[in-house]
Design an enzyme around this catalytic site. Structure first.
Site, PDB file in Angstrom:
ATOM      1  N   ARG A 163      26.256  46.314   3.865  1.00 23.95           N
ATOM      2  CA  ARG A 163      27.559  46.913   3.564  1.00 23.95           C
ATOM      3  C   ARG A 163      28.078  47.631   4.801  1.00 23.95           C
ATOM      4  O   ARG A 163      27.563  48.676   5.182  1.00 23.95           O
ATOM      5  CB  ARG A 163      27.462  47.884   2.387  1.00 23.95           C
ATOM      6  CG  ARG A 163      28.801  48.541   2.072  1.00 23.95           C
ATOM      7  CD  ARG A 163      28.881  49.165   0.684  1.00 23.95           C
ATOM      8  NE  ARG A 163      27.995  50.304   0.494  1.00 23.95           N
ATOM      9  CZ  ARG A 163      28.052  51.126  -0.553  1.00 23.95           C
ATOM     10  NH1 ARG A 163      28.954  50.909  -1.510  1.00 23.95           N
ATOM     11  NH2 ARG A 163      27.199  52.126  -0.673  1.00 23.95           N
TER      12      ARG A 163
ATOM     13  N   ASP B  12      25.760  60.411  -2.870  1.00 21.97           N
ATOM     14  CA  ASP B  12      26.231  59.814  -1.634  1.00 21.97           C
ATOM     15  C   ASP B  12      27.687  60.210  -1.436  1.00 21.97           C
ATOM     16  O   ASP B  12      28.203  61.072  -2.151  1.00 21.97           O
ATOM     17  CB  ASP B  12      26.016  58.296  -1.616  1.00 21.97           C
ATOM     18  CG  ASP B  12      26.866  57.550  -2.645  1.00 21.97           C
ATOM     19  OD1 ASP B  12      27.756  58.172  -3.272  1.00 21.97           O
ATOM     20  OD2 ASP B  12      26.641  56.337  -2.816  1.00 21.97           O
TER      21      ASP B  12
END
Length: 518
Positions: free
Chosen positions: A162, A441
Site C-alpha cells: 500500500r 493508525d
C-alpha cells in the site's frame, strides 16, 4: 553516489540506501513525476472544489454521466495468481520485525503498509523498500537483543504493497525542484526493484473518484510498458474508504478492470471521510462516540452491502474491514471478550459475502481463517454470491443521522487521549500503535480529531455531563488526560490541537505532522 539530472535527494544515504536509490531507480521516479504529477495536482484541486460544493449545501450521489458503466455488462480480469484465495489478510508496516512476523503468520495476504500504519520518516520510506526487497528474495532476518527473527519455510502470504495516498508528498526527493508524490515514490521503488522477482500487487488508498483510479491505471500501464511486462502484470485492490468513492465503486472497478483485484471496505477512514465531508452540516451528519459506531448502523451497513454486490457482479473480490484488537499477554478476560467480538464481526462479513477480511495481529489470523473456512470450505472465495437481494440507494448511504448513540465526555476524553498518544508515536516514527489493546493508525487518529472538530463547531452538548463542547473544555480535558498519562506529550498535544480545534479544518493530520518530521 550521483543522482540523475533534475533529481535531488535530500535524505541521508544510510547503510544500504544506495541499493534502493540507484540511478536507474531515480530515473524511473523522475519519469513518473514528469509524466503524472501535474494530473495528480489537478485531481487534488478537484477534491477541494467538490468539498466546497458540499460545504455550500451540495450532496453526494451516483453520477448521471457514468450511468452506462453502472448499468453495463462487463467484468474485471480473472483473479491473479496469489489473489484467488484471500480469506485472511494481515496488515502492518514494513519494518523488519513486522515484515517477518507477517510473512510467517499463515495469512493468505500481507498488506505491506507504507501508508496509515507507517510514518513517512525517511528511514522508514527507504528502509521499508529494502526489507521488502530482501523478503521477496528470501534473505530478510532481524535481531533485537537476544531475539532473532527469520523467514520460515512453507507457503507465505502474497505481498500487496500500500503506497501513500495521492495527497502526500515525498519531501526528500525533488524532481526539477518540486517534491515528488509519496504515491509514485512508494509504487515506483517497489515496482522497479521487485517486478521481476515477485508479482507487483498494490492496495490503493484514499481515492475520492474514478478519475483518480484512472490516473493509477495510467501509471500502471506506463510502468508495464517501460519494463516490457504484459498488460495486467500489476494488480490493484482499491480501498473504498472515502465517502465520495462509495458512490463510484462500479466506475473505480471499470477504470482498473484489466488490473483490478477488487475492493476493500476501509471502515475507519470511511467514517473519518463521512465526518470530514459533511462536518459543517449540523445534526444530520453528527456521529456519536467513535467506539459506538458499529458496522451494523444503517449507513455503514448500506456501504458494505453495496460493496459486496458491486464487486461480485463484476467478478472482483470484496475484502472486509480491520479487526484492530491487540491480544493482551496479561488479561485473559480482555482477550475473551475481544475474541468474541472479532469472531462476531468476521462472521457477519463472511455471511454477507465478503471473500476475506483484515486483521492487525498474527494472533487473530486463526480466528479470522476459522470463520471464513466455515463459510467457504474448500472454495477459494464466494464470488458466485451475487447478492442480488441487495438494493442500496444514495439516501441509504447518506443516512448518517440515523446512527444511534450519544456524544459524551467519555467519548471526548478517549478521542483526545488516543489522538495525542498516536501523534506522539507518529512523530517518533511509528505509525501503528497499540493503545488500550487496540491497534491505532492514522485513520483512527483522524476519526478522533475530526470528531472533536465537528462537535466543537456544531454546538454539541455532551449527553452525560450537559457541558457544551468548547475549545476551553477540550483544552482542559487534554490537560487532565495527559497528566494522567504522566509523559511529556507537549509537541503531540500542540499538533492535535492544531488539527482538532482550529477554525479551518486541515484535510489530513499527516500533512502538518509531516512538516514537523525531519
Amino acid at each position: 553516489m550521483g543522482t540523475v539530472q533534475g533529481v535531488e535527494i535530500t535524505g541521508p544515504f544510510d547503510d544500504r540506501f544506495a541499493e534502493i536509490l540507484t540511478e536507474e531507480a531515480q530515473s524511473f521516479l523522475a519519469d513518473l513525476h514528469r509524466t503524472f504529477d501535474a494530473r495528480r495536482l489537478e485531481l487534488l484541486q478537484a477534491r477541494k472544489e467538490r468539498e466546497a460544493e458540499l460545504a455550500a449545501g451540495g450532496t453526494l450521489g451516483f453520477l448521471p454521466e457514468t450511468r452506462e458503466i453502472r448499468e453495463g455488462d462487463w467484468q474485471v480480469a480473472e483473479p491473479a495468481p496469489g489473489l484467488v484465495d484471500r480469506r485472511v489478510e494481515i496488515t502492518g508496516p514494513t519494518d523488519a520485525k513486522m515484515t517477518i512476523n507477517a510473512l510467517n503468520s499463515g495469512a493468505k495476504v500481507w498488506l505491506a503498509d507504507h501508508e496509515d500504519a507507517n510514518t513517512p520518516l525517511w528511514a522508514n520510506v527507504i528502509g521499508g523498500q529494502l526489507n521488502l526487497r530482501d523478503a521477496n528474495a528470501g534473505t530478510l532476518s532481524y535481531t533485537s537483543g537476544e531475539k532473532h527473527y527469520e523467514l520460515t519455510g512453507g507457503p507465505r502470504p502474497t505481498v500487496v504493497v500500500r503506497p501513500r495516498g495521492w495527497h502526500l508528498p515525498e519531501k526528500h526527493i525533488l524532481v526539477d525542484g518540486a517534491p515528488t508524490s509519496g504515491s509514485l515514490t512508494d509504487f515506483g521503488l517497489y515496482f522497479f526493484h521487485n517486478h521481476l522477482v515477485t508479482r507487483p500487487y498494490f492496495y490503493l488508498p484514499k481515492m475520492e473518484s474514478h478519475l483518480e483510479a484512472r490516473l493509477w491505471n495510467e501509471v500502471f500501464a506506463f510502468a508495464e510498458e517501460r519494463f516490457g511486462r504484459p498488460t495486467g502484470t500489476i494488480r490493484a485492490t482499491v480501498l473504498i474508504e472515502t465517502f465520495p468513492a462509495a458512490f463510484e465503486m462500479d466506475e473505480i472497478l471499470y477504470e482498473l478492470r484489466e488490473r483490478s483485484a477488487g475492493l476493500n471496505a476501509g471502515r475507519w477512514d470511511f467514517m473519518f471521510s463521512v465526518i470530514k465531508k459533511f462536518r459543517t452540516r449540523g445534526k444530520d451528519f453528527l456521529l456519536p462516540d467513535r467506539n459506538t459506531v458499529t458496522m451494523t448502523v444503517p449507513f455503514m451497513r448500506a456501504y458494505t452491502e453495496l460493496l459486496v454486490r458491486t464487486c461480485h457482479r463484476r467478478g472482483a473480490h470484496a475484502i472486509g474491514g480491520m479487526a484492530a484488537f491487540i491480544p493482551s499477554r496479561r488479561d485473559p478476560e480482555i482477550n475473551k471478550v475481544a475474541f468474541e467480538k472479532v469472531t462476531a464481526d468476521k462472521t457477519r462479513e463472511a455471511g454477507d459475502g465478503f471473500d476475506g477480511s483484515w486483521v492487525a495481529h498474527p494472533d487473530l489470523v486463526e480466528t479470522c481463517r476459522t470463520v471464513f473456512d466455515g463459510v467457504l470450505g474448500d472454495r477459494p472465495n464466494q464470488l458466485d454470491r451475487l447478492r442480488e437481494d441487495v438494493t442500496v440507494t444514495a439516501e441509504d448511504l447518506l443516512a448518517v443521522g440515523d446512527t444511534p448513540g450519544q456524544q459524551t465526555e467519555a467519548g471526548l476524553r478517549n478521542a483526545v487521549s488516543v489522538g495525542v498518544q498516536y501523534l506522539d508515536a507518529w512523530l517518533k516514527g511509528s505509525g501503528a500503535v497499540a493503545i488500550n489493546n487496540m491497534m491505532e493508525d492514522a485513520a483512527t487518529a483522524e476519526i478522533s480529531r475530526s470528531q472533536v472538530w465537528q462537535w466543537l463547531h456544531n454546538g454539541v452538548t455532551l449527553a452525560d455531563t450537559g457541558a457544551l463542547v468548547t475549545r476551553e473544555l477540550v483544552e482542559r480535558i487534554a490537560d487532565e488526560e495527559l497528566a494522567a498519562l504522566g509523559r511529556d506529550l507537549r509537541e503531540a498535544r500542540a499538533l492535535f490541537m492544531e488539527v482538532a480545534v482550529a477554525d479551518e479544518f486541515i484535510d489530513f493530520l499527516t500533512l502538518p505532522a509531516y512538516d514537523r518530521m525531519p
